[in-house]
Design an enzyme around this catalytic site. Structure first.
Site: not given
Ligand SMILES: O=C1O[C@H](COP(=O)(O)O)[C@@H](O)[C@H](O)[C@H]1O
Ligand SMILES: NC(=O)C1=CN([C@@H]2O[C@H](COP(=O)(O)OP(=O)(O)OC[C@H]3O[C@@H](n4cnc5c(N)ncnc54)[C@H](OP(=O)(O)O)[C@@H]3O)[C@@H](O)[C@H]2O)C=CC1
Length: 497
Positions: A221, A240, A245, A350
């Site tokens: 990120e 997180d 994910h 990103k």
């Molecule tokens: O769940 C979360 O995801 C975001 C990143 O998601 P993305 O779809 O932009 O890849 C993350 O920035 C956040 O901290 C987290 O809680």
């Protein structure tokens, strides 16, 4: 209104939506824009009503002004069709409520009285409130046999707290009406992993330890903490991002073929992967896991503060903003195949990408000098610039080249291959699936809990050591130790960004 499902059966998408936390970051930045897009695509029923719930005293008009401003910020101007905007805003209502107190929930029952559609309740609030909200909804008589609840991640802080929250939700809703969001499962490219693996025999036959040497998953990120220090500092990047994910991505890469595309068939296979993840032990920490925390650096050419200098920061925090790890799925398919994972905030760009590294040919007949040329790789780009590239070796052209080899990609770039197709945001897909009552993109309770069990093994080892995370400058790819972690195995992170 009916909408066709994967199986071709018509599903009913007529619902009312009660959105808890309607003025919060997620609701304003993601959920209202997603609902707007569904309306624009003709996927919201004409009777569907949207009730915003939050703590602030606002009347309905002031709430609409807030939502309109959010849409103007987060929806492209050319997509913000005026007629759709008017129709969308007309669906909105608002009630002020303290979610933790029973008083006030009667307003939801009154809102629902006589409504012919099922109610979807979306809890866009911290997980510690889920139990109270479910109890108060039930006690106030706002629910019926068709009500569904959507909950956000992370559920809890560890296995024990997650079980407590799941018990509280489960005391009110059966599992078949609980939709646990992991928004990565809503991304088109993540769903494509299922199509890629199970619709293409080419990959299906090669997808195991006989042919694959290792797997890399990077979720980098560019953003920092973005005003969420209070939440983030209690969580850290492991809770997180990895607990949910990244582990979902591991599951989709590592799972066995499900018997069909039913929610439980897919989720049963994912659970088997989570159960097979090798737990961490203390001796693996220095070698197989690297924790990092960003210090001041640059992002997009501008100086940015370090984690400990962000707004609201506590200068003593040992919370990680980066984690890299090597793990194993200990089963027949994946024995001896390392999975290298890394994810961090304030990285140079990103990028979410999975790289499947295939093994070298068993017998090599080309120029010995070229032996080190990389073997085949499948690069699955989840975001941005979504696409799939298969790195192959071909003959280098030219009379002077003999049988020299040249690596090059067979590339499927989604935006040029399917130029007229807008890639919907993950939340659009997920909200649509909730409306249809389909759970295959949502996480079952046992998935959440096996994921926590594995993370807890790492957290316990970290806590025993109580080490400060390694520093890395904002705008870099993380601590150098994360590079050493993979080079010690004679490999490197794939760098063709
Ligand atoms: O769940 C979360 O995801 C975001 C990143 O998601 P993305 O779809 O932009 O890849 C993350 O920035 C956040 O901290 C987290 O809680
Ligand atoms: N933001 C994101 O990018 C992501 C968030 N999530 C998850 O989504 C959920 C929501 O996150 P986010 O939108 O960032 O959080 P926010 O804190 O921005 O929003 C939560 C909202 O709920 C309100 N609220 C909190 N407590 C109460 C209460 N007792 N009574 C009434 N209203 C209350 C807050 O109001 P007030 O401001 O008045 O306190 C706020 O408007 C969390 O579970 C989070 O983990 C998941 C993935 C990504």
């Amino acid at each position: 209104m009916s909408h066709f499902t994967r199986s071709g059966q018509a599903a009913n998408t007529e619902i009312d939506l009660a959105l808890f936390g309607a003025l919060g970051d997620l609701a304003q930045r993601k959920l209202f824009p997603a609902l707007f897009h569904l309306d624009r695509e003709g996927l919201l029923d004409s009777g569907t009503r949207l009730l915003g719930l939050a703590r602030q005293e606002l009347d309905a008009e002031a709430f609409k002004v807030r939502v309109e401003a959010a849409l103007k910020t987060h929806v492209k101007a050319e997509e913000l069709d005026r007629a759709v905007l008017k129709r969308f805003l007309a669906r909105l209502e608002y009630r002020q409520l303290d979610f933790s107190q029973a008083e006030g929930y009667a307003a939801i029952r009154e809102w629902r009285e006589g409504a012919p559609r099922p109610m979807v309740i979306y809890l866009s609030v911290a997980a510690k409130l889920y139990g109270d909200i479910c109890r108060h909804l039930e006690a106030s008589g706002s629910l019926d046999e068709q009500s569904r609840v959507v909950v956000e991640k992370p559920i809890g802080y560890d296995l024990a707290s997650s079980a407590e929250i799941n018990d509280a939700i489960g005391a009110v809703f059966p599992e078949s009406r609980i939709y646990r969001i992991d928004h990565y499962l809503g991304k088109e490219t993540v769903q494509n992993l299922i199509a890629l693996r199970f619709a293409n025999p080419l990959f299906g036959t090669q997808w195991n330890q006989n042919h694959i040497s290792h797997v890399e998953i990077t979720v980098a990120e560019k953003v920092g903490i973005e005003g969420r220090w209070g939440y983030f500092d209690e969580a850290g990047q492991l809770r997180d991002m990895v607990q949910n994910h990244l582990l979902q991505l591991v599951c989709l890469i590592a799972m066995d073929p499900p018997a069909n595309l039913d929610a439980d068939a897919i989720r049963d296979e994912k659970v088997k992967v989570l159960k097979a993840l090798k737990p961490f032990t203390d001796d693996m920490l220095g070698r197989d896991v690297v924790r990092g925390q960003y210090i001041a650096g640059t992002s997009e050419g501008k100086s940015v503060p370090g984690y400990l200098d962000e707004d609201g920061a506590n200068t003593e925090s040992h919370t990680e903003t980066f984690v890299a790890m090597k793990t194993q799925v200990a089963n027949w398919r994946w024995a001896g195949v390392p999975f290298y994972l890394r994810t961090g905030k304030r990285m140079p760009e990103k990028l979410s990408q999975i790289v499947i590294h295939f093994r070298q040919q068993p017998h090599y007949i080309f120029d010995p000098d070229q032996r080190g040329l990389a073997a085949n790789k499948l690069v699955i780009r989840l975001q941005p610039e979504e696409g799939i590239a298969l790195q192959v070796l071909t003959k280098d052209s030219g009379l002077d080249k003999g049988m020299r080899l040249r690596p090059g990609p067979l590339h499927l770039d989604f935006s040029s291959a399917f130029p007229k197709t807008r890639i919907p945001d993950a939340y659009e897909r997920l909200l649509l699936e909730v409306m249809k009552g389909q759970q295959y993109l949502f996480v079952r309770r046992d998935e959440v809990e096996y994921a926590w069990r594995w993370c807890d093994s790492l957290i316990a080892a970290w806590e025993d050591r109580n080490e400060r995370p390694r520093r890395y400058p904002a705008g870099s790819w993380g601590p150098v130790a994360s590079i050493a972690m993979i080079t010690q195995d004679g490999r490197s992170w794939y760098e063709d960004y």
